[in-house]
Every structure is written in C-alpha cells, then in structure tokens.
Write a protein that holds these residues in place. Structure first.
Motif, PDB file in Angstrom:
ATOM      1  N   PRO A   5       7.449   5.900 -14.331  1.00  0.00           N
ATOM      2  CA  PRO A   5       8.435   5.003 -15.433  1.00  0.00           C
ATOM      3  C   PRO A   5       8.234   3.398 -15.196  1.00  0.00           C
ATOM      4  CG  PRO A   5      10.094   5.965 -13.813  1.00  0.00           C
ATOM      5  CD  PRO A   5       8.922   6.695 -14.152  1.00  0.00           C
ATOM      6  N   ASP A   6       8.778   2.739 -16.617  1.00  0.00           N
ATOM      7  CA  ASP A   6       8.896   1.213 -16.032  1.00  0.00           C
ATOM      8  C   ASP A   6      10.265   1.193 -15.183  1.00  0.00           C
ATOM      9  OD1 ASP A   6       6.470   1.015 -17.252  1.00  0.00           O
ATOM     10  OD2 ASP A   6       7.269   0.644 -19.219  1.00  0.00           O
ATOM     11  N   TYR A   7      11.138   2.085 -14.997  1.00  0.00           N
ATOM     12  CA  TYR A   7      12.303   1.626 -14.546  1.00  0.00           C
ATOM     13  C   TYR A   7      12.779   2.269 -13.716  1.00  0.00           C
ATOM     14  CZ  TYR A   7      12.216  -2.220 -18.026  1.00  0.00           C
ATOM     15  OH  TYR A   7      12.433  -3.100 -18.759  1.00  0.00           O
ATOM     16  N   VAL A  21       9.983  -0.740 -12.036  1.00  0.00           N
ATOM     17  CA  VAL A  21       8.197  -0.157 -11.067  1.00  0.00           C
ATOM     18  C   VAL A  21       7.274  -0.906 -11.278  1.00  0.00           C
ATOM     19  CG1 VAL A  21       7.524   1.524 -10.696  1.00  0.00           C
ATOM     20  CG2 VAL A  21      10.476   1.760 -11.154  1.00  0.00           C
ATOM     21  N   ASP A  22       6.814  -1.199 -10.536  1.00  0.00           N
ATOM     22  CA  ASP A  22       5.080  -2.084 -10.677  1.00  0.00           C
ATOM     23  C   ASP A  22       4.947  -1.149  -9.494  1.00  0.00           C
ATOM     24  OD1 ASP A  22       3.672  -3.920 -10.676  1.00  0.00           O
ATOM     25  OD2 ASP A  22       3.989  -5.304  -9.327  1.00  0.00           O
ATOM     26  N   THR A  23       3.026  -0.698 -10.303  1.00  0.00           N
ATOM     27  CA  THR A  23       1.726  -0.216  -9.380  1.00  0.00           C
ATOM     28  C   THR A  23       0.865  -1.282 -10.019  1.00  0.00           C
ATOM     29  OG1 THR A  23       1.361   1.413 -11.340  1.00  0.00           O
ATOM     30  CG2 THR A  23       2.542   2.244  -9.885  1.00  0.00           C
ATOM     31  N   GLU A  24       1.094  -2.342 -10.346  1.00  0.00           N
ATOM     32  CA  GLU A  24      -0.189  -2.762 -10.527  1.00  0.00           C
ATOM     33  C   GLU A  24      -0.206  -3.033  -9.454  1.00  0.00           C
ATOM     34  OE1 GLU A  24      -1.930  -2.084 -13.336  1.00  0.00           O
ATOM     35  OE2 GLU A  24      -0.776  -0.136 -13.439  1.00  0.00           O
ATOM     36  N   ASN A  25      -1.017  -4.008  -8.167  1.00  0.00           N
ATOM     37  CA  ASN A  25      -0.524  -4.727  -7.553  1.00  0.00           C
ATOM     38  C   ASN A  25      -2.189  -4.464  -6.925  1.00  0.00           C
ATOM     39  OD1 ASN A  25       0.206  -2.937  -5.493  1.00  0.00           O
ATOM     40  ND2 ASN A  25       2.258  -3.073  -6.511  1.00  0.00           N
ATOM     41  N   ARG A  26      -2.280  -4.892  -5.531  1.00  0.00           N
ATOM     42  CA  ARG A  26      -3.924  -4.898  -5.510  1.00  0.00           C
ATOM     43  C   ARG A  26      -3.526  -4.011  -4.024  1.00  0.00           C
ATOM     44  NH1 ARG A  26      -5.372 -11.075  -2.906  1.00  0.00           N
ATOM     45  NH2 ARG A  26      -7.299  -9.938  -2.436  1.00  0.00           N
ATOM     46  N   GLN A  27      -2.651  -3.510  -3.399  1.00  0.00           N
ATOM     47  CA  GLN A  27      -2.781  -2.820  -2.929  1.00  0.00           C
ATOM     48  C   GLN A  27      -2.285  -1.507  -3.442  1.00  0.00           C
ATOM     49  OE1 GLN A  27      -0.747  -5.100  -2.827  1.00  0.00           O
ATOM     50  NE2 GLN A  27      -1.899  -6.411  -1.466  1.00  0.00           N
ATOM     51  N   ARG A  28      -2.587  -1.255  -4.756  1.00  0.00           N
ATOM     52  CA  ARG A  28      -1.500   0.114  -5.802  1.00  0.00           C
ATOM     53  C   ARG A  28      -1.320   1.233  -4.855  1.00  0.00           C
ATOM     54  NH1 ARG A  28      -4.076   0.672  -9.269  1.00  0.00           N
ATOM     55  NH2 ARG A  28      -4.836   2.963  -9.638  1.00  0.00           N
ATOM     56  N   ARG A  29      -0.429  -0.060  -4.323  1.00  0.00           N
ATOM     57  CA  ARG A  29       1.447   0.769  -3.978  1.00  0.00           C
ATOM     58  C   ARG A  29       2.268   0.273  -5.009  1.00  0.00           C
ATOM     59  NH1 ARG A  29       2.261  -3.489   0.729  1.00  0.00           N
ATOM     60  NH2 ARG A  29       4.081  -5.155  -0.259  1.00  0.00           N
ATOM     61  N   ILE A  30       3.336   1.298  -4.787  1.00  0.00           N
ATOM     62  CA  ILE A  30       4.485   1.235  -5.513  1.00  0.00           C
ATOM     63  C   ILE A  30       5.571   0.329  -5.174  1.00  0.00           C
ATOM     64  CG2 ILE A  30       6.373   2.932  -6.510  1.00  0.00           C
ATOM     65  CD1 ILE A  30       4.840   5.193  -6.173  1.00  0.00           C
ATOM     66  N   ASP A  31       5.714  -0.611  -6.033  1.00  0.00           N
ATOM     67  CA  ASP A  31       6.551  -1.413  -5.325  1.00  0.00           C
ATOM     68  C   ASP A  31       8.100  -1.431  -6.036  1.00  0.00           C
ATOM     69  OD1 ASP A  31       5.473  -3.115  -3.892  1.00  0.00           O
ATOM     70  OD2 ASP A  31       4.378  -4.481  -5.088  1.00  0.00           O
TER      71      ASP A  31
END
Length: 133
Positions: A5-7, A21-31
């Motif tokens: 989910p987004d939140y 929730v952010d998964t669109e980062n270079r490390q492909r981890r959940i932020d």
C-alpha cells in the motif's frame, strides 16, 4: 513489491502514526517516512514535523480513520457477546463445578458487578422506552 500500500498505519491508543511507503528507490528496499499522527477520538490529523499533507494523504488518512472506527465498533459489540457467553459459562461453572471455597472467593465480586450492570441496563432501557419518538 508493487503490491504494497501507499500508506502504513502503526496503530496506537486512540489512533496511529502514518507512514508513506516508498519502494521506488535505487536499493529496491522499503522505506517508510512518517508523515502524520492521527487521533481517531477527536478526528485530529497532525502533520509530522514540518511536513505538509497532500489532499491524497488527507483522503487516505480519513478513509483509514473511518475503517478503523468501524473495526473498533465491531470489536466492541463482539466483546459484549463474548461477555454474555462468559456469564453463561460462569453460571454453569457455579452450578456444576465450583467448590464452596471458590464460590466464597468470587460471589461478592460477581454479585456487585452483575448488580451494577443490571442497574445500568434497566436505566438505559427505561430511557429508550420513555424517549419521545
């Protein structure tokens, strides 16, 4: 990962901490970035720190708040139905299994609690019957 989910709402007494929730980062981890604190008792939504909430954030939070209040209300009524079951189980125990010592240990507390409950239920029922329609 795109199914997340987004939140994310970390539930706490009276509300939640809200994270984006952010998964669109270079490390492909959940932020998870905290964006707000929510109080469902008074409906307050406080942005976290110096953040500004978008209209989408606020709408998602309000939707969660409505769903959460519905879940909590359903739990409340389920707890009451369980209490009825416990009373029935307690009655059976007192009638068929309890020793004199066990009954001595719990009788006064049970009688006071049941008297208090009965008093409230009778008063509330009378109020509902006498309430103008």
């Amino acid at each position: 990962m795109s199914d997340l989910p987004d939140y994310y709402f970390r539930v706490r007494d009276n509300g939640a901490f809200v994270f984006r929730v952010d998964t669109e980062n270079r490390q492909r981890r959940i932020d998870m970035d905290q964006i707000a604190v929510v109080n469902i008792r008074n409906g307050e939504i406080k942005p976290h720190g110096d953040r500004s909430l978008s209209q989408g954030d606020v709408e998602a939070i309000k939707t969660w708040m409505e769903e959460r209040m519905s879940v909590l209300a359903a739990r409340d009524i389920d707890d009451i139905y369980r209490a009825v079951d416990y009373l029935n189980t307690t009655t059976h125990w007192a009638q068929s299994k309890a020793t004199d010592a066990q009954l001595d240990a719990v009788t006064d507390a049970l009688l006071l609690a049941m008297h208090d409950l009965r008093t409230v239920l009778v008063r509330k029922k009378a109020d509902r019957i006498l309430k103008p329609q």
